[in-house]
Scaffold this motif. Sequence first.
Motif, PDB file in Angstrom:
ATOM      1  N   ASN A  35      -7.873 -12.545   0.064  1.00 50.17           N
ATOM      2  CA  ASN A  35      -7.964 -11.511   1.045  1.00 50.17           C
ATOM      3  C   ASN A  35      -6.094 -10.431   0.964  1.00 50.17           C
ATOM      4  O   ASN A  35      -4.943 -11.415   1.414  1.00 50.17           O
ATOM      5  N   ILE A  36      -6.557  -9.758   0.189  1.00 50.89           N
ATOM      6  CA  ILE A  36      -5.033  -8.953   0.354  1.00 50.89           C
ATOM      7  C   ILE A  36      -4.439  -8.838   1.758  1.00 50.89           C
ATOM      8  O   ILE A  36      -2.990  -8.431   1.954  1.00 50.89           O
ATOM      9  N   SER A  37      -4.880  -8.703   2.571  1.00 47.19           N
ATOM     10  CA  SER A  37      -4.720  -7.909   3.356  1.00 47.19           C
ATOM     11  C   SER A  37      -4.136  -9.162   4.509  1.00 47.19           C
ATOM     12  O   SER A  37      -3.029  -9.294   5.088  1.00 47.19           O
ATOM     13  N   VAL A  38      -4.855 -10.562   4.227  1.00 50.07           N
ATOM     14  CA  VAL A  38      -4.083 -11.648   5.106  1.00 50.07           C
ATOM     15  C   VAL A  38      -2.533 -11.812   4.488  1.00 50.07           C
ATOM     16  O   VAL A  38      -0.949 -11.969   5.208  1.00 50.07           O
ATOM     17  N   LYS A  39      -2.307 -11.384   2.809  1.00 53.90           N
ATOM     18  CA  LYS A  39      -1.585 -12.189   2.368  1.00 53.90           C
ATOM     19  C   LYS A  39       0.331 -10.509   2.814  1.00 53.90           C
ATOM     20  O   LYS A  39       0.757 -11.064   2.931  1.00 53.90           O
ATOM     21  N   ALA A  40      -0.470  -9.626   3.077  1.00 55.06           N
ATOM     22  CA  ALA A  40       0.208  -8.718   3.273  1.00 55.06           C
ATOM     23  C   ALA A  40       1.013  -8.858   5.116  1.00 55.06           C
ATOM     24  O   ALA A  40       2.498  -9.357   5.068  1.00 55.06           O
ATOM     25  N   ASN A  41      -0.134  -9.641   5.721  1.00 52.60           N
ATOM     26  CA  ASN A  41       0.520  -9.711   6.930  1.00 52.60           C
ATOM     27  C   ASN A  41       1.208 -10.724   6.525  1.00 52.60           C
ATOM     28  O   ASN A  41       2.130 -11.581   7.518  1.00 52.60           O
TER      29      ASN A  41
END
Length: 91
Positions: free
Chosen positions: A51-57
């Motif tokens: 998940n890219i949003s988890v990575k962005a966080n």
Amino acid sequence: MALRKVKGNLERIFDKNLTDLVRGIRNNKENETKYIAQCIEEIKEELRQENISVKANAVAKLTYLQMLGYDISWAAFNIIEVMSSTKFTFK
């Protein structure tokens, strides 16, 4: 049942955001190094997710840790991966 427990623990890890990291560091002044080492391990786990949003966080938290003077050069590829996302908010 064990799978649900593991999944619950992983979901709790991914619920931590930058604000939670800052609060945790402020609340653990006497054990700051130990707390940050634990957070870095959690961030490494977040960076392994699809998940890219988890990575962005995770990258946002790494940026804060870098401002505090911690070395995050090991995450350079993950940072580039998030920066190459098409969503502007992840950049």
